[in-house]
Design a protein around this motif. Structure first.
Motif, PDB file in Angstrom:
ATOM      1  N   PRO A   1       1.229  -1.251   0.006  1.00  0.00           N
ATOM      2  CA  PRO A   1       0.129   0.312  -0.101  1.00  0.00           C
ATOM      3  C   PRO A   1       0.883   1.158  -0.210  1.00  0.00           C
ATOM      4  O   PRO A   1       0.492   2.854  -0.044  1.00  0.00           O
ATOM      5  N   ALA A   2       2.072   0.915   0.609  1.00  0.00           N
ATOM      6  CA  ALA A   2       2.622   2.003   0.077  1.00  0.00           C
ATOM      7  C   ALA A   2       3.015   2.742  -0.891  1.00  0.00           C
ATOM      8  O   ALA A   2       3.212   4.037  -0.506  1.00  0.00           O
ATOM      9  N   ALA A   3       3.089   1.838  -1.713  1.00  0.00           N
ATOM     10  CA  ALA A   3       3.597   1.951  -3.441  1.00  0.00           C
ATOM     11  C   ALA A   3       2.546   3.119  -4.185  1.00  0.00           C
ATOM     12  O   ALA A   3       3.023   3.538  -4.921  1.00  0.00           O
ATOM     13  N   HIS A   4       1.311   3.056  -3.197  1.00  0.00           N
ATOM     14  CA  HIS A   4       0.572   3.734  -3.653  1.00  0.00           C
ATOM     15  C   HIS A   4       0.091   5.088  -3.239  1.00  0.00           C
ATOM     16  O   HIS A   4      -0.771   5.293  -1.645  1.00  0.00           O
ATOM     17  N   HIS A   5       1.040   6.290  -3.518  1.00  0.00           N
ATOM     18  CA  HIS A   5       1.352   7.391  -2.786  1.00  0.00           C
ATOM     19  C   HIS A   5      -0.486   8.396  -2.252  1.00  0.00           C
ATOM     20  O   HIS A   5      -0.787   8.767  -1.455  1.00  0.00           O
ATOM     21  N   ASP A   6      -1.532   8.206  -2.658  1.00  0.00           N
ATOM     22  CA  ASP A   6      -3.126   8.436  -2.545  1.00  0.00           C
ATOM     23  C   ASP A   6      -3.653   7.577  -1.788  1.00  0.00           C
ATOM     24  O   ASP A   6      -4.696   7.931  -1.661  1.00  0.00           O
ATOM     25  N   LEU A   7      -3.270   6.807  -1.933  1.00  0.00           N
ATOM     26  CA  LEU A   7      -4.152   6.455  -0.548  1.00  0.00           C
ATOM     27  C   LEU A   7      -4.314   6.813   0.492  1.00  0.00           C
ATOM     28  O   LEU A   7      -3.175   7.724   1.079  1.00  0.00           O
ATOM     29  N   HIS A   8      -5.387   6.948   1.687  1.00  0.00           N
ATOM     30  CA  HIS A   8      -5.794   7.867   2.493  1.00  0.00           C
ATOM     31  C   HIS A   8      -4.721   6.571   3.756  1.00  0.00           C
ATOM     32  O   HIS A   8      -4.172   5.167   3.278  1.00  0.00           O
ATOM     33  N   PRO A   9      -5.096   6.927   5.272  1.00  0.00           N
ATOM     34  CA  PRO A   9      -4.113   5.907   6.000  1.00  0.00           C
ATOM     35  C   PRO A   9      -5.360   5.182   6.389  1.00  0.00           C
ATOM     36  O   PRO A   9      -4.938   3.842   6.350  1.00  0.00           O
TER      37      PRO A   9
ATOM     38  N   LEU B   1     -12.513  -0.423   0.629  1.00  0.00           N
ATOM     39  CA  LEU B   1     -12.636  -1.563   0.145  1.00  0.00           C
ATOM     40  C   LEU B   1     -12.871  -2.223  -1.276  1.00  0.00           C
ATOM     41  O   LEU B   1     -12.059  -2.530  -2.014  1.00  0.00           O
ATOM     42  N   GLY B   2     -13.921  -1.393  -1.842  1.00  0.00           N
ATOM     43  CA  GLY B   2     -13.695  -1.094  -3.435  1.00  0.00           C
ATOM     44  C   GLY B   2     -12.303  -0.276  -4.116  1.00  0.00           C
ATOM     45  O   GLY B   2     -12.066  -1.437  -5.266  1.00  0.00           O
ATOM     46  N   ASP B   3     -11.950   0.625  -3.909  1.00  0.00           N
ATOM     47  CA  ASP B   3     -10.506   0.940  -3.664  1.00  0.00           C
ATOM     48  C   ASP B   3      -9.045   0.368  -4.023  1.00  0.00           C
ATOM     49  O   ASP B   3      -8.950  -0.144  -5.136  1.00  0.00           O
ATOM     50  N   LEU B   4      -9.122  -0.424  -2.346  1.00  0.00           N
ATOM     51  CA  LEU B   4      -8.562  -1.695  -2.248  1.00  0.00           C
ATOM     52  C   LEU B   4      -8.962  -2.881  -3.600  1.00  0.00           C
ATOM     53  O   LEU B   4      -7.322  -3.714  -3.998  1.00  0.00           O
ATOM     54  N   VAL B   5      -9.678  -2.895  -3.448  1.00  0.00           N
ATOM     55  CA  VAL B   5     -10.336  -3.824  -5.073  1.00  0.00           C
ATOM     56  C   VAL B   5      -9.579  -4.040  -5.931  1.00  0.00           C
ATOM     57  O   VAL B   5      -9.135  -4.892  -6.831  1.00  0.00           O
ATOM     58  N   ASP B   6      -9.986  -2.429  -6.387  1.00  0.00           N
ATOM     59  CA  ASP B   6      -9.559  -2.653  -7.759  1.00  0.00           C
ATOM     60  C   ASP B   6      -8.171  -2.115  -7.642  1.00  0.00           C
ATOM     61  O   ASP B   6      -8.073  -2.345  -9.293  1.00  0.00           O
ATOM     62  N   ARG B   7      -7.345  -2.130  -7.076  1.00  0.00           N
ATOM     63  CA  ARG B   7      -6.114  -1.699  -7.163  1.00  0.00           C
ATOM     64  C   ARG B   7      -5.368  -3.237  -6.835  1.00  0.00           C
ATOM     65  O   ARG B   7      -4.054  -3.403  -7.336  1.00  0.00           O
TER      66      ARG B   7
END
Length: 127
Positions: free
Chosen positions: A50-58, A91-97
């Motif tokens: 997840p750290a590689a995705h800079h636009d993710l929220h904490p 979760l939808g965001d995380l599944v998409d990625r």
């Protein structure tokens, strides 16, 4: 405002709780890309970064951490102290990625006939 280590924290309020509202976490979205059941299990990809995705929220990162083992959607909402609707969108965001997978419960393949249910009720009443 609540003081932590002698300094007030601008994002917390003793009476109102977190100042950041749930819709800001979802970008105003109210529906996830997939409909996730409350008892669906979420599991993070072993190689998830997840750290590689800079636009993710904490909160996204926390969801990935909590899903290191299979965990139901409802438990994730409790763990983050967020509404289930917000967690579903995140979760939808995380599944998409490709960072997590969601395993929906299987639908019941067979539902008993009404005649069978009536016979069971009659049998129970006879006891």
């Amino acid at each position: 405002m609540r003081a932590e280590a002698g300094m007030p924290h601008e994002w917390l309020d003793d009476d109102a709780g977190p100042v950041v509202r749930p819709y800001t976490l979802t970008g105003g979205r109210v529906r996830a890309t997939g409909g996730f059941d409350l008892v669906a299990y979420v599991l993070a990809d072993r190689d998830a970064q997840p750290a590689a995705h800079h636009d993710l929220h904490p909160e996204h990162r926390r969801l990935v951490a909590l899903a290191a083992r299979p965990v139901p959607v409802a438990e994730l909402a409790t763990g983050l102290d967020l509404a289930v609707g917000v967690v579903r969108v995140l979760l939808g965001d995380l599944v998409d990625r490709g960072l997590v997978t969601v395993h929906q419960p299987s639908a019941a393949p067979y539902l008993p006939d009404n005649d069978i249910l009536k016979a069971v009720v009659s049998g129970l009443r006879a006891l």
